[in-house]
Write a protein that holds these residues in place. Structure first.
Motif, PDB file in Angstrom:
ATOM      1  N   ASP A 170      72.905  18.559  84.702  1.00 59.15           N
ATOM      2  CA  ASP A 170      73.013  19.187  86.020  1.00 59.15           C
ATOM      3  C   ASP A 170      74.490  19.343  86.365  1.00 59.15           C
ATOM      4  N   SER A 171      74.759  19.911  87.516  1.00 59.67           N
ATOM      5  CA  SER A 171      76.141  20.291  87.892  1.00 59.67           C
ATOM      6  C   SER A 171      76.790  21.127  86.784  1.00 59.67           C
ATOM      7  N   THR A 172      75.973  21.935  86.115  1.00 60.85           N
ATOM      8  CA  THR A 172      76.458  22.737  84.989  1.00 60.85           C
ATOM      9  C   THR A 172      75.983  24.181  85.167  1.00 60.85           C
ATOM     10  N   GLU A 173      76.867  25.010  85.669  1.00 67.70           N
ATOM     11  CA  GLU A 173      76.505  26.410  85.929  1.00 67.70           C
ATOM     12  C   GLU A 173      76.674  27.259  84.670  1.00 67.70           C
ATOM     13  N   VAL A 174      75.683  28.073  84.403  1.00 64.10           N
ATOM     14  CA  VAL A 174      75.779  29.007  83.275  1.00 64.10           C
ATOM     15  C   VAL A 174      76.547  30.241  83.738  1.00 64.10           C
ATOM     16  N   SER A 175      77.594  30.574  82.996  1.00 66.29           N
ATOM     17  CA  SER A 175      78.451  31.694  83.412  1.00 66.29           C
ATOM     18  C   SER A 175      78.267  32.920  82.522  1.00 66.29           C
ATOM     19  N   GLY A 176      77.619  32.750  81.376  1.00 66.48           N
ATOM     20  CA  GLY A 176      77.428  33.891  80.491  1.00 66.48           C
ATOM     21  C   GLY A 176      76.512  33.548  79.330  1.00 66.48           C
ATOM     22  N   ILE A 177      75.938  34.595  78.741  1.00 70.41           N
ATOM     23  CA  ILE A 177      74.998  34.430  77.626  1.00 70.41           C
ATOM     24  C   ILE A 177      75.373  35.445  76.548  1.00 70.41           C
ATOM     25  N   GLU A 178      75.387  34.977  75.296  1.00 65.79           N
ATOM     26  CA  GLU A 178      75.676  35.915  74.195  1.00 65.79           C
ATOM     27  C   GLU A 178      74.659  35.685  73.081  1.00 65.79           C
ATOM     28  N   PHE A 179      74.099  36.783  72.545  1.00 71.53           N
ATOM     29  CA  PHE A 179      73.193  36.643  71.407  1.00 71.53           C
ATOM     30  C   PHE A 179      73.998  36.763  70.124  1.00 71.53           C
ATOM     31  N   LYS A 180      73.889  35.726  69.243  1.00 71.12           N
ATOM     32  CA  LYS A 180      74.714  35.655  68.030  1.00 71.12           C
ATOM     33  C   LYS A 180      73.822  35.709  66.777  1.00 71.12           C
ATOM     34  N   VAL A 181      73.366  36.862  66.419  1.00 73.78           N
ATOM     35  CA  VAL A 181      72.570  37.099  65.207  1.00 73.78           C
ATOM     36  C   VAL A 181      71.227  36.351  65.226  1.00 73.78           C
ATOM     37  N   ASP A 182      71.274  34.995  65.248  1.00 68.37           N
ATOM     38  CA  ASP A 182      70.008  34.249  65.173  1.00 68.37           C
ATOM     39  C   ASP A 182      69.896  33.158  66.235  1.00 68.37           C
ATOM     40  N   HIS A 183      70.777  33.160  67.193  1.00 67.98           N
ATOM     41  CA  HIS A 183      70.670  32.163  68.268  1.00 67.98           C
ATOM     42  C   HIS A 183      71.377  32.668  69.518  1.00 67.98           C
ATOM     43  N   TRP A 184      71.121  31.966  70.625  1.00 69.65           N
ATOM     44  CA  TRP A 184      71.780  32.283  71.892  1.00 69.65           C
ATOM     45  C   TRP A 184      72.938  31.329  72.106  1.00 69.65           C
ATOM     46  N   GLN A 185      74.081  31.873  72.483  1.00 71.00           N
ATOM     47  CA  GLN A 185      75.186  31.031  72.937  1.00 71.00           C
ATOM     48  C   GLN A 185      75.220  31.110  74.464  1.00 71.00           C
ATOM     49  N   VAL A 186      75.135  29.948  75.081  1.00 68.80           N
ATOM     50  CA  VAL A 186      75.101  29.878  76.547  1.00 68.80           C
ATOM     51  C   VAL A 186      76.409  29.245  77.006  1.00 68.80           C
ATOM     52  N   ASN A 187      77.152  29.989  77.810  1.00 68.82           N
ATOM     53  CA  ASN A 187      78.488  29.530  78.209  1.00 68.82           C
ATOM     54  C   ASN A 187      78.458  28.803  79.547  1.00 68.82           C
ATOM     55  N   THR A 188      79.131  27.654  79.596  1.00 69.62           N
ATOM     56  CA  THR A 188      79.254  26.880  80.832  1.00 69.62           C
ATOM     57  C   THR A 188      80.719  26.459  80.972  1.00 69.62           C
ATOM     58  N   ALA A 189      81.061  25.947  82.149  1.00 75.79           N
ATOM     59  CA  ALA A 189      82.449  25.517  82.382  1.00 75.79           C
ATOM     60  C   ALA A 189      82.835  24.388  81.435  1.00 75.79           C
ATOM     61  N   SER A 190      81.847  23.595  80.997  1.00 79.04           N
ATOM     62  CA  SER A 190      82.167  22.486  80.092  1.00 79.04           C
ATOM     63  C   SER A 190      81.974  22.867  78.621  1.00 79.04           C
ATOM     64  N   GLY A 191      81.930  24.176  78.352  1.00 80.76           N
ATOM     65  CA  GLY A 191      81.860  24.628  76.965  1.00 80.76           C
ATOM     66  C   GLY A 191      80.541  25.307  76.640  1.00 80.76           C
ATOM     67  N   PRO A 192      80.488  25.964  75.466  1.00 77.25           N
ATOM     68  CA  PRO A 192      79.262  26.673  75.089  1.00 77.25           C
ATOM     69  C   PRO A 192      78.225  25.736  74.454  1.00 77.25           C
ATOM     70  N   VAL A 193      76.951  26.103  74.591  1.00 80.52           N
ATOM     71  CA  VAL A 193      75.869  25.403  73.889  1.00 80.52           C
ATOM     72  C   VAL A 193      75.013  26.461  73.201  1.00 80.52           C
ATOM     73  N   ALA A 194      74.299  26.039  72.141  1.00 76.69           N
ATOM     74  CA  ALA A 194      73.538  27.002  71.347  1.00 76.69           C
ATOM     75  C   ALA A 194      72.065  26.626  71.297  1.00 76.69           C
ATOM     76  N   GLY A 195      71.223  27.663  71.351  1.00 75.52           N
ATOM     77  CA  GLY A 195      69.782  27.436  71.268  1.00 75.52           C
ATOM     78  C   GLY A 195      69.091  28.578  70.562  1.00 75.52           C
ATOM     79  N   ARG A 196      68.024  28.268  69.811  1.00 73.38           N
ATOM     80  CA  ARG A 196      67.283  29.339  69.124  1.00 73.38           C
ATOM     81  C   ARG A 196      66.567  30.236  70.125  1.00 73.38           C
ATOM     82  N   TYR A 197      66.063  29.629  71.195  1.00 72.73           N
ATOM     83  CA  TYR A 197      65.400  30.390  72.257  1.00 72.73           C
ATOM     84  C   TYR A 197      66.073  30.077  73.589  1.00 72.73           C
ATOM     85  N   LEU A 198      65.935  31.023  74.507  1.00 73.59           N
ATOM     86  CA  LEU A 198      66.529  30.874  75.836  1.00 73.59           C
ATOM     87  C   LEU A 198      65.468  31.214  76.879  1.00 73.59           C
TER      88      LEU A 198
END
Ligand code: FAD
Length: 157
Positions: A113-141
């Motif tokens: 929590d206290s983690t706002e998502v600021s952007g989303i990028e699709f990277k070939v086979d996964h989603w990169q989700v950008n937050t102020a504390s860095g990006p995280v990756a997931g197969r599904y979003l």
């Protein structure tokens, strides 16, 4: 790499997180506010919701109402008794939404929590989700950031 990243810890996000984690998926919930968070809401919840879960919601229910009272500018009241159906649950959304997320956490879902998502990028086979504390990756979003959340629009781009 998570199986699924869920943006938003409201009832939609908490529900998705619970069912995915229960089936053994790795789940990360990202929520911009700190939980429990206040949510303006009438707080009326249909008891049919219970059918979708295998745990008891009692700790998250403030009261059960079996009478509805409709007014016009606080006057001219009309009362309706819910005689043949189950009483409506009345909940406080800070309590209810957090309770749901806690059930998901018990199944193994991770909450940031206290983690706002600021952007989303699709990277070939996964989603990169950008937050102020860095990006995280997931197969599904799952964009469960509510009617005013930006993620539905971001996914379309
Ligand atoms: C005044 C009012 C009264 C209502 N009364 C009732 C009622 O009595 N009964 C009823 O069933 N429904 C009621 N509703 C509707 C109910 O509030 C919504 O249907 C419900 O909240 C939707 O749940 P959700 O999980 O989709 O989204 P939300 O509950 O809106 O949850 C979305 C979450 O995403 C988070 N978020 C947003 N953007 C980001 C981001 N960029 N990064 C990370 N997190 C983010 C938000 O902080 C929020 O916690 C009411 C709504 C309003 C406005």
């Amino acid at each position: 790499m998570y199986d699924c990243i869920i943006v938003g810890a409201g009832p939609a996000g908490g529900t998705a997180a619970y069912h995915l984690a229960k089936r053994g998926r790795s789940v990360l919930i990202l929520e911009k506010d700190s939980l429990p968070r206040y949510k303006p809401c009438g707080g009326g919840v249909s008891p049919q919701v219970a059918e979708w879960f295998d745990f008891d919601f009692s700790p998250a229910i403030s009261l059960k109402a079996n009478t509805l009272r409709f007014t016009w500018k606080m006057g001219d009241p009309v009362e309706s008794k819910l005689d043949d159906i189950e009483p409506i649950w009345m909940v406080r959304r800070d309590v209810f939404d957090h309770f749901l997320v806690q059930q998901a956490q018990k199944q193994g879902a991770e909450l940031r929590d206290s983690t706002e998502v600021s952007g989303i990028e699709f990277k070939v086979d996964h989603w990169q989700v950008n937050t102020a504390s860095g990006p995280v990756a997931g197969r599904y979003l799952i964009a469960a950031d509510g009617a005013k959340g930006p993620n539905g629009q971001m996914v379309r781009l």
